[in-house]
Design an enzyme around this catalytic site. Sequence first.
Site, mmCIF file in Angstrom:
data_model
loop_
_atom_site.group_PDB
_atom_site.id
_atom_site.type_symbol
_atom_site.label_atom_id
_atom_site.label_comp_id
_atom_site.label_asym_id
_atom_site.label_seq_id
_atom_site.Cartn_x
_atom_site.Cartn_y
_atom_site.Cartn_z
ATOM 1 N N ALA A 178 0.831 -1.212 0.000
ATOM 2 C CA ALA A 178 0.000 0.000 0.000
ATOM 3 C C ALA A 178 0.861 1.256 0.000
ATOM 4 O O ALA A 178 0.576 2.224 -0.712
ATOM 5 C CB ALA A 178 -0.929 -0.011 1.215
ATOM 6 N N TYR A 179 1.922 1.238 0.797
ATOM 7 C CA TYR A 179 2.828 2.387 0.868
ATOM 8 C C TYR A 179 3.559 2.570 -0.455
ATOM 9 O O TYR A 179 3.636 3.684 -0.981
ATOM 10 C CB TYR A 179 3.827 2.152 2.001
ATOM 11 C CG TYR A 179 4.753 3.313 2.288
ATOM 12 C CD1 TYR A 179 4.284 4.476 2.896
ATOM 13 C CD2 TYR A 179 6.113 3.251 1.973
ATOM 14 C CE1 TYR A 179 5.135 5.539 3.179
ATOM 15 C CE2 TYR A 179 6.965 4.307 2.258
ATOM 16 C CZ TYR A 179 6.475 5.442 2.858
ATOM 17 O OH TYR A 179 7.309 6.487 3.133
#
Length: 322
Positions: A178-179
């Site tokens: 996600a990052y």
Amino acid sequence: MFYVGCVVIVVFLLYTIRRKRLAQQVSPLGKYVLITGCDSGFGHHLAQRLDERGCNVIATCLLERGCGATELKRVSSGRMHVLCLDVTSDNSVGQCLEHVKRVVGEAGLWALVNNAGTMPLGDIEFYSMDDFKHTAEVNMFGMVRMTKSFLPLIRKCQGRIVNVTSVQGLVCTKHCAAYHASKFAGEAFSDSLRMEMARFGIKVSIIEPGNYGGGTGMLGNIEGHRKNYERMWREASDDVRQMYGRQYLEDCHTKLTAAARLGRTDLTPVLDGMEDAVLAATPRHRYLIDGGNGLFDIYCVLARLKPYIPTTLYDYIAREYL
């Protein structure tokens, strides 16, 4: 040999002239700088540094009465304004914009530093869709929302935009999809923005910190990540629980604790780069800044080598050592 010597001298002179030009700074006096994510980490320390340099700093924090905002109000000069801001909210950004308009007046906004960020950790099968959405809202859409809102003020004084991404917007590892996705998106947005803003004299720089997780709270908030793992386990499907097992997340937390110790805690190199992007007469397009507490930052090394090594070799190094 005579001609070779002449060429060497000319190249040396051009290099010297360019270095002097790059080293020149604009006067910070009267310059308004808006920084997001000043609750802690890079944003918090940059706000203090630019305040000391003489800039008029508008430091925004998510928590109006949090420790970060309280500390900035205590140590800053009368030039600093500390505002509450949620970059994921159109309403909050709109209120911030109206406040900043009143503060800067006809001077305009010299620099916007999009620094706010979040870093949930977990495997893709443990992430919820809300994890992906919230990370993108803060790290990517927050950057877009702030930029679109404040561009008219920046255009007034042909200022600059400084977007903080990460070395993890250049290289990928496990347990952080996600990052990575949000930071890769920030890189792409910044590159397009730089090309579009050139016609208006607005400069766009990207700050790409290496391994500083242990010093910023991104990895340093060990207890917060533990609670996140516990939440992921509760929300996981029976199939995912059976495939991975609870011990897998316990091992992830152990590795995270060790990784946090490897991150550089001295933020000075990143703050130097951020200050240069804000005040240099000719700021760089990119600032890839090595971190880590060893001889080298493996993340930054991989970022520089990635275009030249086979994917299989890259995957092995990232899988086994990051």
